[in-house]
Design an enzyme around this catalytic site. Structure first.
Site, short mmCIF file in Angstrom:
data_model
loop_
_atom_site.label_atom_id
_atom_site.label_comp_id
_atom_site.label_asym_id
_atom_site.label_seq_id
_atom_site.Cartn_x
_atom_site.Cartn_y
_atom_site.Cartn_z
N CYS A 172 0.81 -1.22 0.00
CA CYS A 172 0.00 0.00 0.00
C CYS A 172 0.84 1.28 0.00
O CYS A 172 0.33 2.36 -0.29
CB CYS A 172 -0.94 0.01 1.19
SG CYS A 172 -2.03 -1.41 1.23
N HIS A 182 -2.91 7.27 2.98
CA HIS A 182 -3.40 6.00 2.46
C HIS A 182 -4.76 5.73 3.10
O HIS A 182 -4.90 5.80 4.32
CB HIS A 182 -2.40 4.90 2.81
CG HIS A 182 -2.92 3.54 2.52
ND1 HIS A 182 -3.50 3.21 1.32
CD2 HIS A 182 -2.96 2.41 3.29
CE1 HIS A 182 -3.88 1.95 1.36
NE2 HIS A 182 -3.56 1.44 2.53
N ASN A 225 -9.92 0.37 0.59
CA ASN A 225 -8.46 0.40 0.51
C ASN A 225 -8.03 -0.10 -0.88
O ASN A 225 -8.16 -1.29 -1.18
CB ASN A 225 -7.91 -0.49 1.63
CG ASN A 225 -6.39 -0.55 1.65
OD1 ASN A 225 -5.72 -0.17 0.70
ND2 ASN A 225 -5.84 -1.06 2.74
#
Ligand code: COA
Length: 327
Positions: free
Chosen positions: A114, A254, A284
């Site tokens: 990520c 994020h 996500n």
């Protein structure tokens, strides 16, 4: 801190059309819209149709970023693709995207889960400052739905598919990338990983039966470390730019979980209004998350000339990092 000005010349984003809502998930696993919203802030996510690859989304985002930068694909000197869900083990998704957009330059993939886009900006920054490359395309693209166990309610509600892209280059105008900070800790590799499918544990019918090709996560541990490391990355990047966290005008984190973002904002004492949030619409999207958020913050007019904009991310590895941009 800088030898030449590294600027963002264009941004692009693309998400698949299909939307999967919390109510749709209620029909698939033992969960509820209320549980997902209160624990994560997520309401819906976009999911690619079967047969769509990370390169398909990435190429679309890249073409928009190129158009915004007013550059042809042939003017790009390097393509860096951050992804945890590459089209295949090799060739790289970077090479596949190079062909799809008609670029003629080196291309490679970068694996930092990520945190991939934040890592990618840092690599592009170093190449441009060294004088080796002039125009670099950094892409974050993910089909996270390909590593999700759709029977595991603890993980399947969290993720979504999407892509974003940025063209970086030397210029005397445009948002300026002032610096980057990166961290990693392989000691914590086991709390967030896809165990099988690599050389350590190649796919076999046995480990597929055990579901080892799917993402495994220790959610509580990830939550705590995400808050601590994103706090650390924000402090370090602010030191690097000689500002205090209070001087950040827009934090673009994020987008893993709204509660993580609230906890990070509390720790760095930044009002939540200064944090750009779109997790409710996308979930996500791993390496695509920060770049899609940056794209939307710019598109929605949230970023004004001269402002300090900080990108911060956290992911499997573990990895974390931040970039600071003067808009
Ligand atoms: N629907 C309903 N119940 C669920 C559920 C779901 N989708 N997922 C888990 N539960 C259950 C658990 O089984 C547990 O039940 P139990 O108490 O009977 O064992 C209960 O809800 C509470 O689980 P818990 O883990 O304590 O919830 P939480 O408040 O910590 O939230 C996460 C769980 C996953 C949302 C949270 O830990 C998190 O966001 N972690 C970070 C994950 C992340 O961002 N990963 C990617 C980083 S890049």
């Amino acid at each position: 801190m800088k030898s030449s000005s590294v600027r963002i010349l264009g941004l692009g984003a693309f998400v698949p059309e299909k939307v999967l809502t919390n109510f749709d998930l209620e029909k698939m696993v033992d969960t509820s819209d209320e549980w997902i919203r209160t624990r994560t802030g997520i309401q819906e996510r976009h999911i690619a149709e079967p047969g769509t690859a990370a390169s398909d989304l990435g190429a679309k985002a890249a073409l928009e970023a190129l158009a915004q930068a007013n550059l042809k694909a042939t003017q790009i000197d390097l393509i860096i693709v951050a992804t945890a869900t590459p089209d295949m083990t090799f060739p790289s998704t970077g090479c596949v995207i190079q062909q799809k957009i008609g670029a003629v330059c080196p291309a490679f993939d970068l694996s930092a889960a990520c945190s991939g886009f934040v890592y990618g900006l840092s690599v592009a920054e170093a190449y441009i400052r060294s004088g080796l490359h002039k125009h670099i395309l950094v892409i974050g693209t993910e089909i996270t739905s390909s590593f999700i166990d759709w029977k595991d309610r603890a993980t399947c509600v969290l993720f979504g598919d999407g892509a974003g892209a940025a063209v970086l280059g030397v210029s005397d105008k445009g948002p300026e990338l002032l610096g980057s900070y990166l961290g990693s800790d392989g000691e914590q590799a086991d709390i967030l990983k896809v165990p099988a499918g690599g050389s350590a544990l190649p796919l076999t019918s046995e480990n597929i039966k055990e579901g080892l090709q799917y993402l495994k996560m220790s959610g509580g541990d990830v939550f705590k470390i995400a808050v601590r490391t994103m706090d650390e990355a924000i402090q370090k990047i602010c030191q690097c730019a000689q500002i205090t966290p209070a001087q950040i005008d827009c934090l673009i984190p994020h987008q893993a979980n709204l509660r993580i973002l609230q906890a990070v904002a509390d720790r760095v004492k930044l009002p939540i209004e200064k944090v750009f949030i779109n997790v409710e619409r996308y979930g996500n999207m791993s390496a695509a998350s920060t770049v899609v958020a940056l794209y939307e913050a710019a598109k929605f007019g949230k970023l004004k000339n001269g402002q300090h904009v900080v990108l911060v991310a956290f992911g499997g590895g573990l990895t974390w990092g931040a970039n600071i941009i003067r808009w």
